[in-house]
Design a protein around this motif. Sequence first.
Motif, PDB file in Angstrom:
ATOM      1  N   ALA A   1     -22.010 -15.620  13.261  1.00  9.70           N
ATOM      2  CA  ALA A   1     -22.347 -15.857  11.861  1.00  9.70           C
ATOM      3  C   ALA A   1     -22.859 -17.280  11.688  1.00  9.70           C
ATOM      4  O   ALA A   1     -22.413 -18.208  12.365  1.00  9.70           O
ATOM      5  CB  ALA A   1     -21.126 -15.626  10.974  1.00  9.70           C
ATOM      6  N   GLN A   2     -23.815 -17.469  10.789  1.00  6.76           N
ATOM      7  CA  GLN A   2     -24.393 -18.791  10.575  1.00  6.76           C
ATOM      8  C   GLN A   2     -23.321 -19.826  10.254  1.00  6.76           C
ATOM      9  O   GLN A   2     -23.352 -20.955  10.749  1.00  6.76           O
ATOM     10  CB  GLN A   2     -25.428 -18.737   9.453  1.00  6.76           C
ATOM     11  CG  GLN A   2     -26.115 -20.086   9.206  1.00  6.76           C
ATOM     12  CD  GLN A   2     -27.136 -20.018   8.079  1.00  6.76           C
ATOM     13  OE1 GLN A   2     -27.224 -19.025   7.374  1.00  6.76           O
ATOM     14  NE2 GLN A   2     -27.910 -21.074   7.917  1.00  6.76           N
ATOM     15  N   LYS A   3     -22.341 -19.420   9.456  1.00  3.18           N
ATOM     16  CA  LYS A   3     -21.290 -20.345   9.060  1.00  3.18           C
ATOM     17  C   LYS A   3     -20.432 -20.778  10.248  1.00  3.18           C
ATOM     18  O   LYS A   3     -19.794 -21.823  10.224  1.00  3.18           O
ATOM     19  CB  LYS A   3     -20.409 -19.680   8.003  1.00  3.18           C
ATOM     20  CG  LYS A   3     -19.410 -20.614   7.321  1.00  3.18           C
ATOM     21  CD  LYS A   3     -18.700 -19.899   6.192  1.00  3.18           C
ATOM     22  CE  LYS A   3     -17.697 -20.823   5.502  1.00  3.18           C
ATOM     23  NZ  LYS A   3     -17.006 -20.148   4.388  1.00  3.18           N
TER      24      LYS A   3
ATOM     25  N   GLY B   1     -13.172 -35.428  12.598  1.00  2.83           N
ATOM     26  CA  GLY B   1     -13.261 -34.076  12.066  1.00  2.83           C
ATOM     27  C   GLY B   1     -13.595 -34.117  10.591  1.00  2.83           C
ATOM     28  O   GLY B   1     -13.479 -35.161   9.940  1.00  2.83           O
ATOM     29  N   GLN B   2     -14.013 -32.985  10.068  1.00  2.00           N
ATOM     30  CA  GLN B   2     -14.272 -32.919   8.623  1.00  2.00           C
ATOM     31  C   GLN B   2     -13.981 -31.520   8.105  1.00  2.00           C
ATOM     32  O   GLN B   2     -14.126 -30.524   8.809  1.00  2.00           O
ATOM     33  CB  GLN B   2     -15.709 -33.324   8.300  1.00  2.00           C
ATOM     34  CG  GLN B   2     -16.786 -32.307   8.627  1.00  2.00           C
ATOM     35  CD  GLN B   2     -18.155 -32.714   8.088  1.00  2.00           C
ATOM     36  OE1 GLN B   2     -18.463 -33.894   7.922  1.00  2.00           O
ATOM     37  NE2 GLN B   2     -18.993 -31.730   7.803  1.00  2.00           N
ATOM     38  N   ASN B   3     -13.544 -31.487   6.848  1.00  2.00           N
ATOM     39  CA  ASN B   3     -13.276 -30.241   6.117  1.00  2.00           C
ATOM     40  C   ASN B   3     -12.307 -29.318   6.843  1.00  2.00           C
ATOM     41  O   ASN B   3     -12.429 -28.096   6.779  1.00  2.00           O
ATOM     42  CB  ASN B   3     -14.590 -29.490   5.857  1.00  2.00           C
ATOM     43  CG  ASN B   3     -15.524 -30.269   4.971  1.00  2.00           C
ATOM     44  OD1 ASN B   3     -15.095 -30.969   4.056  1.00  2.00           O
ATOM     45  ND2 ASN B   3     -16.825 -30.171   5.247  1.00  2.00           N
ATOM     46  N   ILE B   4     -11.314 -29.884   7.512  1.00  2.00           N
ATOM     47  CA  ILE B   4     -10.323 -29.054   8.189  1.00  2.00           C
ATOM     48  C   ILE B   4      -9.497 -28.324   7.122  1.00  2.00           C
ATOM     49  O   ILE B   4      -8.969 -28.961   6.208  1.00  2.00           O
ATOM     50  CB  ILE B   4      -9.414 -29.899   9.089  1.00  2.00           C
ATOM     51  CG1 ILE B   4     -10.253 -30.563  10.192  1.00  2.00           C
ATOM     52  CG2 ILE B   4      -8.306 -29.051   9.701  1.00  2.00           C
ATOM     53  CD1 ILE B   4      -9.471 -31.507  11.075  1.00  2.00           C
TER      54      ILE B   4
ATOM     55  N   ASP C   1     -14.657 -21.481   0.335  1.00  2.00           N
ATOM     56  CA  ASP C   1     -14.933 -21.771   1.728  1.00  2.00           C
ATOM     57  C   ASP C   1     -13.929 -21.141   2.671  1.00  2.00           C
ATOM     58  O   ASP C   1     -14.255 -20.778   3.780  1.00  2.00           O
ATOM     59  CB  ASP C   1     -14.938 -23.285   1.944  1.00  2.00           C
ATOM     60  CG  ASP C   1     -16.024 -23.944   1.134  1.00  2.00           C
ATOM     61  OD1 ASP C   1     -15.736 -24.940   0.483  1.00  2.00           O
ATOM     62  OD2 ASP C   1     -17.154 -23.444   1.152  1.00  2.00           O
ATOM     63  N   ASP C   2     -12.706 -21.016   2.262  1.00  2.00           N
ATOM     64  CA  ASP C   2     -11.683 -20.508   3.153  1.00  2.00           C
ATOM     65  C   ASP C   2     -11.019 -19.299   2.516  1.00  2.00           C
ATOM     66  O   ASP C   2     -10.598 -19.334   1.372  1.00  2.00           O
ATOM     67  CB  ASP C   2     -10.612 -21.583   3.433  1.00  2.00           C
ATOM     68  CG  ASP C   2     -11.255 -22.844   3.970  1.00  2.00           C
ATOM     69  OD1 ASP C   2     -12.067 -22.705   4.882  1.00  2.00           O
ATOM     70  OD2 ASP C   2     -10.930 -23.931   3.469  1.00  2.00           O
TER      71      ASP C   2
ATOM     72  N   ARG D   1     -15.276 -24.190   7.052  1.00  2.00           N
ATOM     73  CA  ARG D   1     -16.279 -25.252   7.147  1.00  2.00           C
ATOM     74  C   ARG D   1     -15.817 -26.378   8.063  1.00  2.00           C
ATOM     75  O   ARG D   1     -16.539 -27.328   8.305  1.00  2.00           O
ATOM     76  CB  ARG D   1     -16.571 -25.814   5.747  1.00  2.00           C
ATOM     77  CG  ARG D   1     -17.258 -24.830   4.815  1.00  2.00           C
ATOM     78  CD  ARG D   1     -17.250 -25.338   3.372  1.00  2.00           C
ATOM     79  NE  ARG D   1     -17.787 -26.681   3.247  1.00  2.00           N
ATOM     80  CZ  ARG D   1     -17.237 -27.664   2.541  1.00  2.00           C
ATOM     81  NH1 ARG D   1     -16.087 -27.434   1.919  1.00  2.00           N
ATOM     82  NH2 ARG D   1     -17.795 -28.840   2.456  1.00  2.00           N
ATOM     83  N   GLY D   2     -14.598 -26.258   8.579  1.00  2.00           N
ATOM     84  CA  GLY D   2     -14.032 -27.327   9.387  1.00  2.00           C
ATOM     85  C   GLY D   2     -14.669 -27.447  10.758  1.00  2.00           C
ATOM     86  O   GLY D   2     -14.961 -26.443  11.421  1.00  2.00           O
ATOM     87  N   VAL D   3     -14.873 -28.688  11.202  1.00  2.00           N
ATOM     88  CA  VAL D   3     -15.426 -28.945  12.534  1.00  2.00           C
ATOM     89  C   VAL D   3     -14.744 -30.167  13.139  1.00  2.00           C
ATOM     90  O   VAL D   3     -14.211 -31.028  12.432  1.00  2.00           O
ATOM     91  CB  VAL D   3     -16.955 -29.188  12.494  1.00  2.00           C
ATOM     92  CG1 VAL D   3     -17.702 -27.933  12.105  1.00  2.00           C
ATOM     93  CG2 VAL D   3     -17.304 -30.342  11.564  1.00  2.00           C
ATOM     94  N   LEU D   4     -14.777 -30.229  14.466  1.00  4.36           N
ATOM     95  CA  LEU D   4     -14.353 -31.402  15.220  1.00  4.36           C
ATOM     96  C   LEU D   4     -15.540 -31.893  16.028  1.00  4.36           C
ATOM     97  O   LEU D   4     -16.235 -31.092  16.664  1.00  4.36           O
ATOM     98  CB  LEU D   4     -13.201 -31.057  16.175  1.00  4.36           C
ATOM     99  CG  LEU D   4     -11.906 -30.516  15.573  1.00  4.36           C
ATOM    100  CD1 LEU D   4     -10.961 -30.081  16.695  1.00  4.36           C
ATOM    101  CD2 LEU D   4     -11.247 -31.557  14.682  1.00  4.36           C
TER     102      LEU D   4
END
Length: 672
Positions: free
Chosen positions: A40-42, A536-539, A7-8, A660-663
């Motif tokens: 990009a979709q991601k 947040g998730q997946n930071i 992912d990163d 994949r991280g979002v807030l």
Amino acid sequence: MAAPLADDAKAVPTAKDSKLGVPKTDKPELQAGGGTAADAQKARTVDSLNDTLTRYLKTLYEEVGHKYALGTKDGRAQWLADEQQASALDADTLNDGSFSHFANYFTSGAGHAMKPAQPVDESWPISNYYISSSHNTYLTGNQLASAASVDAYKNVTEHLPARGHVADPARCCFEDVVASRSIGAKDKPKREKKSLRKRLELRFGRKASPPPEEKAEASPQPKPQPQPAGEQRIAPWRSNSSTRAEPRVLHGYTLTKEMTFRDVCATIRDYAFVSSNLPLIVSLEVHTSPEQQEVMVELMTEYWRGMLVDLPLDPSQSSEDIKLPTLKDLENKILVKVKRVSQKPVTPAAKPTPLQAPSGLNPAQSNQSNQSDNTSDSSDDVAEKPAAPKPKVIEALSKLGVYFGGYHYKGLNVPEANIPTHVFSLSENTLMEVHETSPAALFKHNKHFFMRAYPKGLRVTSSNLNPAVFWRQGVQIVALNWQRWDGGMMQNEAMFAGTAGWVLKPEGYRSTSSGNTSKDAVPHHNLDLSIEFLAGQNIPLPPEEDDPKDFKPYVKVELHVEKPEEGQGEPIPGGGTSNKGDFKKKTKTQKTPNPDFGREIIEFKSVTGVTDELTFVRFKVMDDERISDDLAAWACFRLDRLQPGIRMVHLYDSNGVISRGVLLVRIKKTVS
């Protein structure tokens, strides 16, 4: 390239500086920098929601449902118009207004905090655009002892319009031969100064490469390498001694590694228009012999056949009378920026003023500067002695600078400053001096003609200047070190995100405007900004952290706003060198890569002097440490593209690769 990552993406290992290096990723389109990565979709969608985000979305769904009847078409349209300030077309994502479709609104990309970029208006002459630009593109780390890689060119040309310095990545690239979207390049001088080499060896612990002549004597003739089937190769130029010699791209008088100009040309050919048909600018800084320059012309002509602009679109126009074409006219074209050879006899130069020669170079350095359009600090210094009669750049190479003819900067009132196709390249320090002494003349010049700003030579760690300061002066090409992900590169991403690296200037900055300075060219507003942080998730973890349980994130929000001194032509605090925000606030520290921020609100009230298109909002997710907090992830937005309402902030990792991280946030923005 590295093997596919999860992912990163991981950064190239460095001994001391985790923020320095080119990310290794099998998907360079996911790297930020001012281009297509934001599309990009991601970078816009979320695969799934964790329990904390789901819980908050259910709470928000109930709150919105009390005020708006989401079960009705009118209620959904009203919510989108009032709070989200979004298009009515987004109602299709909400479908029947149920919670599942409400949640899908945020995972599908419709709830992204960044407004999609509008299609660029290609009808304006090219000096009316900001151009994403790189500096010393070929380097993978610091400016003194790092490696070089054609992958850097591949990366920047794939999602940027300008490359600089067949050393820089972007739509302008700049090279030391060296080549620029602006991309840039250089060729190593004939013999290095041994004393400097010794000092660098002591500093970096690496043996410097021997001068080219020593290499030729010590090494046997290399065997020709097999070429891929179907690739047409140009016969290498050979000197009288039958020793193979072709131009190389490298940083002279340093321990940095080199690459061949041929490889750079091939890489640009293969990737220049993969993701965009907008033009690419290659900026050349030439430090090589006339014979090698002939080879450069041959290589560019052959590799870029059908793409290279080697004649004016209107051949009847002379180089000094030619008008700049529109962006539309140059689709799928490669343009070269190179020093223009003067046809006039050389006359002794007048003793320079402090403004013309701000740094204390010795006469030899000044003389070298006067002969070339360098990208180092010395390029802005006027010679105290007459230039050598023989031009440094041969006429055949100079002619390739059809629309980007480099001239040594001597002032804004000299004859060459009115040639439509001239380009002045100034270091950040010199530009600050010009801004302080002649702000109106500088602003007027940049409405009609090209100017390029580049990092000062003392930025050996590849740190960056503050690009917004120079954009607000109308500078089209602000060359950045893509090797370091700092505030300068983050603002560059915000300016060009979702574009092909060309952005039309604000109306007051264009050639049709009557504005005299940034103060009166565009409206300035007051800003009230409120950001409510939910979860947040997946930071992604910082480079030095490997245990999620030890990760203690907080979010720092920074506003980058025009300073009052910029419009007044007064000295800018800090000299415009810092790319830190002018206003800063942060949340409380939480735990784990899936933090619950408890709806904490950060507010900026009555911020004055705001220009929508040249103000930036930066989110930095930091790891709370005892000594120095580490950057884990970030996002940066141009104010006019930061959307209000309930939003997902998609995060790049510390090395500029989308994660994949979002807030989950709620944004209220009032510009009056």
